[in-house]
Design an enzyme around this catalytic site. Structure first.
Site, mmCIF file in Angstrom:
data_model
loop_
_atom_site.group_PDB
_atom_site.id
_atom_site.type_symbol
_atom_site.label_atom_id
_atom_site.label_comp_id
_atom_site.label_asym_id
_atom_site.label_seq_id
_atom_site.Cartn_x
_atom_site.Cartn_y
_atom_site.Cartn_z
ATOM 1 N N ILE A 123 0.871 -1.166 0.000
ATOM 2 C CA ILE A 123 0.000 0.000 0.000
ATOM 3 C C ILE A 123 0.908 1.215 0.000
ATOM 4 C CG2 ILE A 123 -1.740 1.262 1.322
ATOM 5 C CD1 ILE A 123 -2.616 -1.548 2.392
ATOM 6 N N ASN B 295 0.923 4.240 0.949
ATOM 7 C CA ASN B 295 1.133 5.117 2.088
ATOM 8 C C ASN B 295 1.678 4.396 3.325
ATOM 9 O OD1 ASN B 295 -1.223 3.791 2.704
ATOM 10 N ND2 ASN B 295 -2.301 5.588 3.463
ATOM 11 N N CYS B 296 2.007 3.122 3.199
ATOM 12 C CA CYS B 296 2.616 2.355 4.285
ATOM 13 C C CYS B 296 4.082 2.762 4.422
ATOM 14 C CB CYS B 296 2.503 0.861 3.974
ATOM 15 S SG CYS B 296 3.450 -0.219 5.065
ATOM 16 N N ASP B 297 4.500 3.099 5.634
ATOM 17 C CA ASP B 297 5.878 3.560 5.850
ATOM 18 C C ASP B 297 6.916 2.523 5.431
ATOM 19 O OD1 ASP B 297 5.052 6.013 6.784
ATOM 20 O OD2 ASP B 297 5.157 5.444 8.898
ATOM 21 N N LYS C 57 7.131 2.435 1.726
ATOM 22 C CA LYS C 57 7.854 3.622 1.263
ATOM 23 C C LYS C 57 9.365 3.419 1.392
ATOM 24 C CE LYS C 57 4.347 7.048 2.482
ATOM 25 N NZ LYS C 57 4.056 8.178 3.389
#
Length: 119
Positions: A9, A11-13, A16
C-alpha cells in the site's frame, strides 16, 4: 536481471522505505498497490499455501487488532484468504516477489542480497 514485483500500500511507511531503497539503488521494479490495483492479480492463495497465514498476516497491525478474538483464535489459511482479500492491510508489507522467491517485510540486508547490491 531479476524482475521484482513489490506488493503493498503506497502510504505504508515500510513500503515507502522499500520503494525508496529500490529506487536509490537503481533497481527496476513493478509496484502493485493492493488498494489501487486490486486483489485479483495478487497470488494470496499461493502465499498462504507456501508460507502459512502466520507468515503472511501482520499480527502487529491495527487491522489484526480489530479482528474479534474468535477470528484470531480460529485463524487458518482459508479464513486468512477470505479476510485478507477483503482487508489487504492484514497482509505483512511489503511483499517482494521474484521468479525464485517471495519475502515479507523490508530488511535492507535482505534486499541487498536479493538484488546483488552489497553496499
Amino acid at each position: 536481471m531479476i524482475v521484482i514485483t513489490l506488493y503493498g500500500i503506497k502510504n505504508c511507511d515500510t513500503v515507502k522505505k522499500a520503494r525508496k531503497w529500490l529506487e536509490k539503488n537503481g533497481i527496476d521494479h513493478h509496484f502493485h498497490d493492493f488498494r489501487e490495483d486490486g486483489m485479483q492479480a495478487v497470488p494470496l492463495k499461493r502465499w498462504l499455501q507456501e508460507f502459512g497465514w502466520q507468515e503472511v498476516l501482520n499480527r502487529r497491525s491495527t487491522s489484526w487488532r480489530a479482528l474479534s478474538d474468535e477470528q484470531k483464535n480460529c485463524m487458518d489459511n482459508d479464513t486468512a484468504l477470505a479476510l485478507a482479500s477483503e482487508t489487504p492491510t492484514l497482509i505483512r508489507r511489503p511483499v517482494t516477489s521474484t521468479a525464485d522467491s517471495t519475502r515479507f517485510g523490508f530488511k535492507e540486508a535482505e534486499f541487498a542480497q536479493l538484488t546483488g547490491q552489497y553496499n
